[in-house]
Design a protein around this motif. Structure first.
Motif, PDB file in Angstrom:
ATOM      1  N   TYR A 139       0.813  -1.220   0.060  1.00 17.04           N
ATOM      2  CA  TYR A 139      -0.174  -0.145  -0.086  1.00 17.04           C
ATOM      3  C   TYR A 139       0.757   1.243  -0.117  1.00 17.04           C
ATOM      4  O   TYR A 139       2.017   1.282   0.587  1.00 17.04           O
ATOM      5  CB  TYR A 139      -0.908   0.021   1.303  1.00 17.04           C
TER       6      TYR A 139
ATOM      7  N   TYR B  33       0.402   5.149   1.158  1.00 23.32           N
ATOM      8  CA  TYR B  33      -0.506   6.141   1.930  1.00 23.32           C
ATOM      9  C   TYR B  33       0.302   7.581   1.715  1.00 23.32           C
ATOM     10  O   TYR B  33       1.509   7.714   1.806  1.00 23.32           O
ATOM     11  CB  TYR B  33      -0.899   5.885   3.263  1.00 23.32           C
TER      12      TYR B  33
ATOM     13  N   TYR C 148      -2.095  -6.340  -4.855  1.00 21.06           N
ATOM     14  CA  TYR C 148      -2.506  -7.619  -4.470  1.00 21.06           C
ATOM     15  C   TYR C 148      -1.284  -8.586  -4.689  1.00 21.06           C
ATOM     16  O   TYR C 148      -1.240  -9.754  -4.122  1.00 21.06           O
ATOM     17  CB  TYR C 148      -3.917  -8.138  -5.088  1.00 21.06           C
TER      18      TYR C 148
ATOM     19  N   GLN D  71      -0.823  -4.316   9.153  1.00 17.47           N
ATOM     20  CA  GLN D  71       0.017  -3.851   8.163  1.00 17.47           C
ATOM     21  C   GLN D  71       1.168  -3.347   8.867  1.00 17.47           C
ATOM     22  O   GLN D  71       1.216  -2.791  10.034  1.00 17.47           O
ATOM     23  CB  GLN D  71      -0.812  -2.662   7.519  1.00 17.47           C
TER      24      GLN D  71
ATOM     25  N   TYR E 153     -12.928  -4.660  11.834  1.00 15.99           N
ATOM     26  CA  TYR E 153     -11.777  -5.110  12.433  1.00 15.99           C
ATOM     27  C   TYR E 153     -10.835  -3.712  12.469  1.00 15.99           C
ATOM     28  O   TYR E 153     -10.742  -2.824  11.651  1.00 15.99           O
ATOM     29  CB  TYR E 153     -10.914  -5.679  11.172  1.00 15.99           C
TER      30      TYR E 153
ATOM     31  N   ARG F 240     -10.260  -1.676   8.989  1.00 19.34           N
ATOM     32  CA  ARG F 240     -10.028  -2.386   7.954  1.00 19.34           C
ATOM     33  C   ARG F 240     -11.152  -2.440   6.695  1.00 19.34           C
ATOM     34  O   ARG F 240     -12.178  -2.516   7.266  1.00 19.34           O
ATOM     35  CB  ARG F 240      -9.592  -3.794   8.061  1.00 19.34           C
TER      36      ARG F 240
ATOM     37  N   GLY G  68     -12.525  -3.487   2.740  1.00 20.89           N
ATOM     38  CA  GLY G  68     -12.594  -4.692   1.996  1.00 20.89           C
ATOM     39  C   GLY G  68     -11.714  -4.912   0.887  1.00 20.89           C
ATOM     40  O   GLY G  68     -11.651  -5.783   0.251  1.00 20.89           O
ATOM     41  N   PHE G  69     -11.010  -3.880   0.740  1.00 19.96           N
ATOM     42  CA  PHE G  69     -10.173  -3.743  -0.487  1.00 19.96           C
ATOM     43  C   PHE G  69      -8.499  -4.221  -0.125  1.00 19.96           C
ATOM     44  O   PHE G  69      -7.949  -3.435   0.352  1.00 19.96           O
ATOM     45  CB  PHE G  69     -10.191  -2.702  -1.445  1.00 19.96           C
ATOM     46  N   ALA G  70      -8.289  -5.402  -0.449  1.00 16.19           N
ATOM     47  CA  ALA G  70      -7.079  -5.951   0.136  1.00 16.19           C
ATOM     48  C   ALA G  70      -6.617  -5.549   1.516  1.00 16.19           C
ATOM     49  O   ALA G  70      -5.455  -5.408   1.881  1.00 16.19           O
ATOM     50  CB  ALA G  70      -5.768  -5.364  -0.448  1.00 16.19           C
ATOM     51  N   SER G  71      -7.563  -5.432   2.587  1.00 13.44           N
ATOM     52  CA  SER G  71      -7.475  -5.046   3.847  1.00 13.44           C
ATOM     53  C   SER G  71      -6.729  -3.861   3.917  1.00 13.44           C
ATOM     54  O   SER G  71      -5.953  -3.684   4.932  1.00 13.44           O
ATOM     55  CB  SER G  71      -6.738  -6.338   4.455  1.00 13.44           C
ATOM     56  N   ALA G  72      -6.906  -2.813   3.148  1.00 14.60           N
ATOM     57  CA  ALA G  72      -6.312  -1.847   3.468  1.00 14.60           C
ATOM     58  C   ALA G  72      -6.994  -0.876   4.513  1.00 14.60           C
ATOM     59  O   ALA G  72      -8.106  -1.254   5.001  1.00 14.60           O
ATOM     60  CB  ALA G  72      -6.712  -0.886   2.076  1.00 14.60           C
ATOM     61  N   LEU G  73      -6.370   0.158   5.101  1.00 13.57           N
ATOM     62  CA  LEU G  73      -7.046   0.808   6.270  1.00 13.57           C
ATOM     63  C   LEU G  73      -7.540   2.061   6.093  1.00 13.57           C
ATOM     64  O   LEU G  73      -6.932   2.891   5.078  1.00 13.57           O
ATOM     65  CB  LEU G  73      -5.831   0.854   7.436  1.00 13.57           C
TER      66      LEU G  73
END
Lengths: 114, 114
Positions: free
Chosen positions: A33, A35, A50, A103, B32, B94, B96-101
């Motif tokens: 990711y 940010y 991914y 993460q 989460y 968290r 739903g997209f690749a568990s991004a925050l």
């Protein structure tokens, strides 16, 4: 210990120039990711991936591209840098689900666009 | 869309006093949740994480957090603050997209000087 590293740590760029921020992870995580952190906004998601060859747009992708050439490396590219992209950029890696969904963050890159 | 609100930009506390940092989330489904800490010029470090189960979760360095579904909250607490706790704290949920925050805007904990 697994780690996420970023380079450069500090960068000064000129408006209209091209900037590439690099990230490397030794966690063997599938997901990575990018940010950016700005005062009053916390961290906001720019792009994510991914796995090798995959890049997806996050919440604020405009003006940024990403590249994931391998499991370990994920780059953020500013083709035409603008002063509004002055910020601190963080890379992170993680897995998708379950107890491994946390993460791990790199130390950040401070970018100034003049 | 999911969101996280940290209503206090700054919290002043004396060493040895108790600390509570507030976090409210908006998320459809079971969230989460995470608390991260950021020391000056460093990346983010995980303090604790909540997965569905016991609403009170223990973290590192004496931190704990309590999840409340009815209040949509995930407040962070520490019984006795140490000088090493002066930092910025981020609450995150968290996606739903690749568990991004998705992060809140952060709360800076600063010392209350006599």
């Amino acid at each position: 210990e697994a780690a996420v590293t970023q380079s450069p740590r500090n960068k000064v760029a000129v408006t209209g120039g091209k900037v590439t921020l690099s990230c490397n992870q030794t966690n063997n995580h599938n997901n990575m990711y990018w940010y950016r952190q700005d005062t009053g906004h916390g961290l906001r998601l720019i792009h994510y991936s991914y796995g090798a060859g995959s890049t997806e747009k996050g919440d604020i992708p405009d003006g940024y591209k990403a590249s994931r050439p391998s499991q370990e490396n994920f780059s953020l590219i500013l083709e035409l840098a603008t002063p509004s992209q002055t910020s601190v950029y963080f890379c992170a890696s993680g897995e998708t689900w379950g107890v491994y969904a946390e993460q791990f963050f790199g130390p950040g890159t401070r970018l100034t666009v003049l | 869309a999911q969101s996280v609100t940290q209503p206090d930009a700054r919290v002043t506390v004396s060493e040895g006093a108790s600390l509570q940092l507030r976090c409210k989330y908006s998320y459809f489904g079971t969230p989460y949740l995470f608390w991260y800490v950021q020391y000056p010029r460093q990346g983010l470090q995980l303090l604790l994480k909540y997965y569905p189960g016991d609403p009170v979760v223990q973290g590192v360095n004496g931190f704990e957090a309590e999840f409340s579904k009815s209040n949509s909250s995930f407040h962070l607490r520490k019984a006795s603050v140490h000088w090493s706790d002066w930092a910025v704290y981020f609450c995150a949920v968290r996606t739903g997209f690749a568990s991004a925050l998705t992060f809140g805007s952060g709360t800076k904990v600063i010392p209350c000087l006599p």
